[in-house]
Design an enzyme around this catalytic site. Structure first.
Site, PDB file in Angstrom:
ATOM      1  CE  LYS A  52      58.045  39.318  47.671  1.00 57.31           C
ATOM      2  NZ  LYS A  52      57.625  40.390  46.768  1.00 57.31           N
ATOM      3  CD  GLN A  96      54.478  40.379  44.875  1.00 54.10           C
ATOM      4  OE1 GLN A  96      55.033  40.663  45.941  1.00 54.10           O
ATOM      5  NE2 GLN A  96      55.124  39.833  43.890  1.00 54.10           N
ATOM      6  CG  ASP A 119      59.345  45.830  46.881  1.00 51.41           C
ATOM      7  OD1 ASP A 119      60.092  44.844  46.905  1.00 51.41           O
ATOM      8  OD2 ASP A 119      58.113  45.772  46.716  1.00 51.41           O
TER       9      ASP A 119
HETATM   10  N1  GUN Z   1      56.724  41.365  41.630  1.00 46.26           N
HETATM   11  C1  GUN Z   1      57.773  40.615  41.205  1.00 46.26           C
HETATM   12  N2  GUN Z   1      58.869  40.864  41.944  1.00 46.26           N
HETATM   13  C2  GUN Z   1      58.500  41.792  42.867  1.00 46.26           C
HETATM   14  C3  GUN Z   1      59.194  42.442  43.927  1.00 46.26           C
HETATM   15  O1  GUN Z   1      60.381  42.234  44.171  1.00 46.26           O
HETATM   16  N3  GUN Z   1      58.453  43.322  44.661  1.00 46.26           N
HETATM   17  C4  GUN Z   1      57.152  43.573  44.393  1.00 46.26           C
HETATM   18  N4  GUN Z   1      56.529  44.461  45.160  1.00 46.26           N
HETATM   19  N5  GUN Z   1      56.488  43.003  43.425  1.00 46.26           N
HETATM   20  C5  GUN Z   1      57.166  42.102  42.670  1.00 46.26           C
END
Ligand code: GUN
Length: 280
Positions: A52, A96, A119
Site C-alpha cells: 500500500k 490494517q 477502506d
Molecule cells: N486486511 C486484509 N485485507 C484488508 C483490507 O482491505 N483493509 C484492511 N484495513 N485490512 C485488511
C-alpha cells in the site's frame, strides 16, 4: 479458451490515471495524504501495508505510516484514530486488519470518520452503499466492477452469482452488482445444490477461501468467472478458489491468481484516497 482478465495490467492503468489526477491536484496546491496504521507484526499485514505504501509513492499520495507495538491498548489506538480524524491534512485513514485479539475491531472501525474511511468498512459507508448513496466502497468488490467494465463484460440484466457472504467481499459485491442492474444471488455454506445455482451465472464471483473449490462443473459455458481466493494448493503453490485449468476451458473470461483481483484492491484504495480529496 477463456479471455484471461489481466488484473495487473488494469490496476496499472488505474494507478497511472490516478497519478495524473494527483499531479493536477498538486498543481492546485492540494496534497493527498493517507494514514496507514499497523498494530503488531503479522507478516501478511506487513506485506500488504508495504504494498500500500509503495502504491501511494507511485501515485504521488503521501503516506503516514504508524507501526504500533502488539501491546498497544485499544484506547491508545482509538486516540490515534481520533487525532487523525481531526487532522485536516490527513484525507484517508486505514487500520490494517486483523488487529490483536485484545482490541475490538468493530469499535476501531466505527471510530474512523466516515469521511476518511477509504477502506469502506464503516457501518455508515456500508449503509450508504446499500441505499445507493455516495460513499466509500470496499476496495476488492469495487475493483471487481472495474475489472468487468474494463474487460467489456456487460453487467446490466445479467445473472450474477456470488459464492461467499463476507462483509468485505460477498455482501458489498452483491450491492455493487445490483447497482449495475445485475440480477444477484449470494450463496453460502447453507445453500443447497450450490453447483446448479453457480451454473446459472453469467458472472460468477467466488470468495469462499477454499483452494480450487469451483471446477468446470460449476460454470456455464461462456460465463465470466472472478476468483477472489488466495489459497495454497497441495504443493504449497499460490492458487485461487477456482480450479483455473479446468474452468478456463468453459468460461468466457476468467481472472488468474495471482494477477487477477489482488492488484485491483490496492488500485481501488488509491482511487478512494483521491476521491477523499475530490469530495471535500
Ligand atoms: N486486511 C486484509 N485485507 C484488508 C483490507 O482491505 N483493509 C484492511 N484495513 N485490512 C485488511
Amino acid at each position: 479458451m477463456a479471455q484471461i482478465i489481466d488484473g495487473k495490467k488494469i490496476a496499472a492503468q488505474i494507478k497511472d490515471e490516478l497519478k495524473e489526477q494527483v499531479a493536477k491536484l498538486k498543481e492546485q496546491g492540494q496534497n493527498v495524504c493517507l494514514a496507514v496504521i499497523q498494530v503488531g507484526n503479522n507478516p501478511a499485514s506487513t506485506v500488504y501495508v508495504g504494498n500500500k505504501k509503495k502504491a501511494c509513492a507511485y501515485v504521488g499520495i503521501e503516506s503516514l505510516a504508524y507501526e504500533l507495538p502488539e501491546e498497544t491498548t485499544e484506547q491508545e489506538l482509538l486516540d490515534l484514530v481520533q487525532e487523525l480524524n481531526d487532522r485536516p491534512d490527513v484525507n484517508g485513514i486505514l487500520v490494517q486488519l486483523p488487529l490483536p485479539a485484545h482490541i475490538d475491531e468493530d469499535k476501531v472501525i466505527r471510530t474512523i470518520s466516515p469521511d476518511k474511511d477509504v477502506d469502506g468498512f464503516h457501518p455508515e459507508s456500508v449503509g450508504r452503499l446499500s441505499i445507493g448513496q455516495k460513499g466509500y466502497v470496499s476496495c476488492t468488490p469495487a475493483g471487481i466492477i472495474q475489472l468487468l467494465k474494463r474487460s467489456g463484460i456487460e453487467i446490466d440484466g445479467k445473472e450474477c452469482v456470488i459464492i461467499g457472504r463476507s462483509n468485505i467481499v460477498g455482501k458489498p459485491m452483491g450491492m455493487l452488482l445490483l447497482r449495475e442492474n445485475g440480477t444477484v444471488t449470494i450463496c453460502h455454506s447453507h445453500t443447497p445444490d450450490l453447483r446448479s445455482v453457480a451454473k446459472r451465472a453469467d458472472i460468477l464471483v467466488v470468495a469462499i477461501g477454499k483452494a480450487k473449490f469451483v471446477d468446470a462443473s460449476y460454470v456455464k459455458e461462456g460465463a465470466a468467472v472472478i476468483d477472489v481466493g488466495m489459497d495454497r494448493d497441495e504443493n504449497g503453490k499460490l492458487c485461487g478458489d477456482v480450479d483455473f485449468d479446468s474452468v478456463k476451458e468453459v468460461a468466457g473470461a476468467i481472472t488468474p491468481v495471482p494477477g487477477g483481483v489482488g492488484p485491483m484492491t490496492i488500485a481501488m484504495l488509491m482511487a478512494n484516497c483521491v476521491a477523499s480529496v475530490m469530495e471535500d
